[in-house]
Write a protein that holds these residues in place. Sequence first.
Motif, PDB file in Angstrom:
ATOM      1  N   TYR A   5       0.893  -1.150   0.000  1.00 38.59           N
ATOM      2  CA  TYR A   5       0.000   0.000   0.000  1.00 38.59           C
ATOM      3  C   TYR A   5       0.928   1.195   0.000  1.00 38.59           C
ATOM      4  O   TYR A   5       1.536   1.515   1.017  1.00 38.59           O
ATOM      5  CB  TYR A   5      -0.894  -0.008   1.233  1.00 38.59           C
ATOM      6  CG  TYR A   5      -1.677  -1.288   1.371  1.00 38.59           C
ATOM      7  CD1 TYR A   5      -2.834  -1.489   0.628  1.00 38.59           C
ATOM      8  CD2 TYR A   5      -1.252  -2.300   2.211  1.00 38.59           C
ATOM      9  CE1 TYR A   5      -3.552  -2.662   0.741  1.00 38.59           C
ATOM     10  CE2 TYR A   5      -1.960  -3.474   2.333  1.00 38.59           C
ATOM     11  CZ  TYR A   5      -3.111  -3.654   1.594  1.00 38.59           C
ATOM     12  OH  TYR A   5      -3.816  -4.821   1.707  1.00 38.59           O
ATOM     13  N   ASN A   6       1.117   1.818  -1.145  1.00 40.47           N
ATOM     14  CA  ASN A   6       2.157   2.839  -1.225  1.00 40.47           C
ATOM     15  C   ASN A   6       1.919   3.799  -2.373  1.00 40.47           C
ATOM     16  O   ASN A   6       1.014   3.631  -3.170  1.00 40.47           O
ATOM     17  CB  ASN A   6       3.523   2.167  -1.386  1.00 40.47           C
ATOM     18  CG  ASN A   6       3.582   1.310  -2.640  1.00 40.47           C
ATOM     19  OD1 ASN A   6       3.375   1.799  -3.736  1.00 40.47           O
ATOM     20  ND2 ASN A   6       3.856   0.032  -2.483  1.00 40.47           N
ATOM     21  N   ASP A   7       2.785   4.772  -2.409  1.00 41.21           N
ATOM     22  CA  ASP A   7       2.852   5.713  -3.520  1.00 41.21           C
ATOM     23  C   ASP A   7       3.612   5.015  -4.648  1.00 41.21           C
ATOM     24  O   ASP A   7       4.808   4.754  -4.532  1.00 41.21           O
ATOM     25  CB  ASP A   7       3.593   6.971  -3.061  1.00 41.21           C
ATOM     26  CG  ASP A   7       3.780   7.987  -4.160  1.00 41.21           C
ATOM     27  OD1 ASP A   7       3.536   7.662  -5.343  1.00 41.21           O
ATOM     28  OD2 ASP A   7       4.190   9.107  -3.845  1.00 41.21           O
ATOM     29  N   GLN A   8       2.944   4.688  -5.717  1.00 45.90           N
ATOM     30  CA  GLN A   8       3.551   3.913  -6.801  1.00 45.90           C
ATOM     31  C   GLN A   8       4.686   4.651  -7.511  1.00 45.90           C
ATOM     32  O   GLN A   8       5.394   4.055  -8.301  1.00 45.90           O
ATOM     33  CB  GLN A   8       2.483   3.491  -7.813  1.00 45.90           C
ATOM     34  CG  GLN A   8       1.480   2.509  -7.252  1.00 45.90           C
ATOM     35  CD  GLN A   8       2.104   1.172  -6.913  1.00 45.90           C
ATOM     36  OE1 GLN A   8       2.954   0.658  -7.624  1.00 45.90           O
ATOM     37  NE2 GLN A   8       1.711   0.601  -5.787  1.00 45.90           N
ATOM     38  N   THR A   9       4.882   5.928  -7.220  1.00 44.37           N
ATOM     39  CA  THR A   9       6.017   6.629  -7.835  1.00 44.37           C
ATOM     40  C   THR A   9       7.327   6.326  -7.106  1.00 44.37           C
ATOM     41  O   THR A   9       8.398   6.551  -7.647  1.00 44.37           O
ATOM     42  CB  THR A   9       5.789   8.155  -7.846  1.00 44.37           C
ATOM     43  OG1 THR A   9       5.711   8.619  -6.496  1.00 44.37           O
ATOM     44  CG2 THR A   9       4.521   8.512  -8.606  1.00 44.37           C
ATOM     45  N   LEU A  10       7.248   5.824  -5.880  1.00 44.00           N
ATOM     46  CA  LEU A  10       8.447   5.515  -5.107  1.00 44.00           C
ATOM     47  C   LEU A  10       8.784   4.031  -5.096  1.00 44.00           C
ATOM     48  O   LEU A  10       9.938   3.655  -4.950  1.00 44.00           O
ATOM     49  CB  LEU A  10       8.284   5.986  -3.659  1.00 44.00           C
ATOM     50  CG  LEU A  10       8.087   7.475  -3.432  1.00 44.00           C
ATOM     51  CD1 LEU A  10       7.865   7.748  -1.950  1.00 44.00           C
ATOM     52  CD2 LEU A  10       9.294   8.244  -3.928  1.00 44.00           C
ATOM     53  N   PHE A  11       7.777   3.187  -5.213  1.00 37.27           N
ATOM     54  CA  PHE A  11       7.982   1.759  -5.070  1.00 37.27           C
ATOM     55  C   PHE A  11       7.234   1.013  -6.162  1.00 37.27           C
ATOM     56  O   PHE A  11       6.175   1.433  -6.600  1.00 37.27           O
ATOM     57  CB  PHE A  11       7.436   1.265  -3.722  1.00 37.27           C
ATOM     58  CG  PHE A  11       7.795   2.152  -2.573  1.00 37.27           C
ATOM     59  CD1 PHE A  11       9.078   2.143  -2.062  1.00 37.27           C
ATOM     60  CD2 PHE A  11       6.861   2.991  -2.007  1.00 37.27           C
ATOM     61  CE1 PHE A  11       9.415   2.954  -0.992  1.00 37.27           C
ATOM     62  CE2 PHE A  11       7.185   3.806  -0.939  1.00 37.27           C
ATOM     63  CZ  PHE A  11       8.477   3.787  -0.430  1.00 37.27           C
ATOM     64  N   THR A  12       7.788  -0.111  -6.566  1.00 33.26           N
ATOM     65  CA  THR A  12       7.073  -0.992  -7.474  1.00 33.26           C
ATOM     66  C   THR A  12       7.207  -2.414  -6.979  1.00 33.26           C
ATOM     67  O   THR A  12       8.188  -2.776  -6.342  1.00 33.26           O
ATOM     68  CB  THR A  12       7.626  -0.928  -8.915  1.00 33.26           C
ATOM     69  OG1 THR A  12       8.992  -1.344  -8.907  1.00 33.26           O
ATOM     70  CG2 THR A  12       7.497   0.457  -9.501  1.00 33.26           C
ATOM     71  N   ASN A  20      10.844  -3.180  -5.635  1.00 29.27           N
ATOM     72  CA  ASN A  20      11.892  -2.215  -5.957  1.00 29.27           C
ATOM     73  C   ASN A  20      11.628  -0.901  -5.235  1.00 29.27           C
ATOM     74  O   ASN A  20      10.477  -0.464  -5.145  1.00 29.27           O
ATOM     75  CB  ASN A  20      11.907  -1.907  -7.455  1.00 29.27           C
ATOM     76  CG  ASN A  20      12.453  -3.037  -8.274  1.00 29.27           C
ATOM     77  OD1 ASN A  20      12.144  -4.201  -8.027  1.00 29.27           O
ATOM     78  ND2 ASN A  20      13.243  -2.717  -9.265  1.00 29.27           N
ATOM     79  N   ILE A  21      12.699  -0.268  -4.773  1.00 27.79           N
ATOM     80  CA  ILE A  21      12.636   1.129  -4.347  1.00 27.79           C
ATOM     81  C   ILE A  21      13.238   1.894  -5.515  1.00 27.79           C
ATOM     82  O   ILE A  21      14.390   1.680  -5.882  1.00 27.79           O
ATOM     83  CB  ILE A  21      13.394   1.372  -3.039  1.00 27.79           C
ATOM     84  CG1 ILE A  21      12.762   0.533  -1.932  1.00 27.79           C
ATOM     85  CG2 ILE A  21      13.388   2.854  -2.692  1.00 27.79           C
ATOM     86  CD1 ILE A  21      13.446   0.653  -0.588  1.00 27.79           C
ATOM     87  N   TYR A  46      16.953  -9.128   1.718  1.00 29.86           N
ATOM     88  CA  TYR A  46      18.010  -9.432   0.759  1.00 29.86           C
ATOM     89  C   TYR A  46      17.976  -8.417  -0.378  1.00 29.86           C
ATOM     90  O   TYR A  46      16.921  -8.174  -0.963  1.00 29.86           O
ATOM     91  CB  TYR A  46      17.829 -10.847   0.205  1.00 29.86           C
ATOM     92  CG  TYR A  46      18.982 -11.291  -0.656  1.00 29.86           C
ATOM     93  CD1 TYR A  46      20.172 -11.715  -0.075  1.00 29.86           C
ATOM     94  CD2 TYR A  46      18.888 -11.277  -2.036  1.00 29.86           C
ATOM     95  CE1 TYR A  46      21.240 -12.123  -0.865  1.00 29.86           C
ATOM     96  CE2 TYR A  46      19.946 -11.674  -2.830  1.00 29.86           C
ATOM     97  CZ  TYR A  46      21.126 -12.093  -2.239  1.00 29.86           C
ATOM     98  OH  TYR A  46      22.182 -12.494  -3.014  1.00 29.86           O
ATOM     99  N   ASN A  47      19.130  -7.807  -0.669  1.00 29.58           N
ATOM    100  CA  ASN A  47      19.279  -6.851  -1.764  1.00 29.58           C
ATOM    101  C   ASN A  47      19.645  -7.647  -3.021  1.00 29.58           C
ATOM    102  O   ASN A  47      20.772  -8.124  -3.151  1.00 29.58           O
ATOM    103  CB  ASN A  47      20.375  -5.839  -1.407  1.00 29.58           C
ATOM    104  CG  ASN A  47      20.623  -4.822  -2.489  1.00 29.58           C
ATOM    105  OD1 ASN A  47      20.475  -5.086  -3.674  1.00 29.58           O
ATOM    106  ND2 ASN A  47      21.040  -3.635  -2.080  1.00 29.58           N
ATOM    107  N   GLN A  86      16.362  -3.521  -6.149  1.00 31.07           N
ATOM    108  CA  GLN A  86      15.375  -4.586  -5.967  1.00 31.07           C
ATOM    109  C   GLN A  86      15.689  -5.390  -4.706  1.00 31.07           C
ATOM    110  O   GLN A  86      16.842  -5.728  -4.435  1.00 31.07           O
ATOM    111  CB  GLN A  86      15.355  -5.504  -7.177  1.00 31.07           C
ATOM    112  CG  GLN A  86      14.224  -6.515  -7.142  1.00 31.07           C
ATOM    113  CD  GLN A  86      14.120  -7.285  -8.444  1.00 31.07           C
ATOM    114  OE1 GLN A  86      15.062  -7.937  -8.859  1.00 31.07           O
ATOM    115  NE2 GLN A  86      12.959  -7.198  -9.075  1.00 31.07           N
ATOM    116  N   TYR A  87      14.630  -5.718  -3.949  1.00 30.39           N
ATOM    117  CA  TYR A  87      14.752  -6.456  -2.691  1.00 30.39           C
ATOM    118  C   TYR A  87      13.754  -7.604  -2.644  1.00 30.39           C
ATOM    119  O   TYR A  87      12.792  -7.653  -3.404  1.00 30.39           O
ATOM    120  CB  TYR A  87      14.448  -5.537  -1.496  1.00 30.39           C
ATOM    121  CG  TYR A  87      15.419  -4.413  -1.318  1.00 30.39           C
ATOM    122  CD1 TYR A  87      16.582  -4.586  -0.581  1.00 30.39           C
ATOM    123  CD2 TYR A  87      15.175  -3.159  -1.880  1.00 30.39           C
ATOM    124  CE1 TYR A  87      17.482  -3.546  -0.406  1.00 30.39           C
ATOM    125  CE2 TYR A  87      16.070  -2.118  -1.708  1.00 30.39           C
ATOM    126  CZ  TYR A  87      17.213  -2.323  -0.975  1.00 30.39           C
ATOM    127  OH  TYR A  87      18.102  -1.298  -0.806  1.00 30.39           O
TER     128      TYR A  87
END
Length: 127
Positions: A5-12, A20-21, A46-47, A86-87
Amino acid sequence: NYTFYNDQTLFTSTSTTLFNITQAGKYYLEWYSPSIRTDHVWSRLYNITDSAVVTYATKGYGNDTNYWNTQITRGAAVLDIDVDTQYKIQAYSTVDDNIAEGYGARSPTDSVTYEEYTIVKIYKLGV
């Protein structure tokens, strides 16, 4: 499965297990990963981009013969991101019998169509 649940411009979220951040900055990330009827459990951040473990969460032990044994590993990290990174959350458990559940138990009713297990929260720090 992860739910974001996030701002899709910062995270996918690239799948149900990877995220991904996407913007440079400093972030606080925390996660919760459940298990049921397991012995030793742990999880870690894990990165994938850098092929490196960032940090481990709390570890737990419960006797897997106890039917109602549930555990939640909790982890947190402060991340400085320079590029799209990506994590994933990796989780591990051991059991001594063949009737252990693992990372969650499905609802016994047909009324639940989607279940959440691991939860990841990401906060951007500063401006």
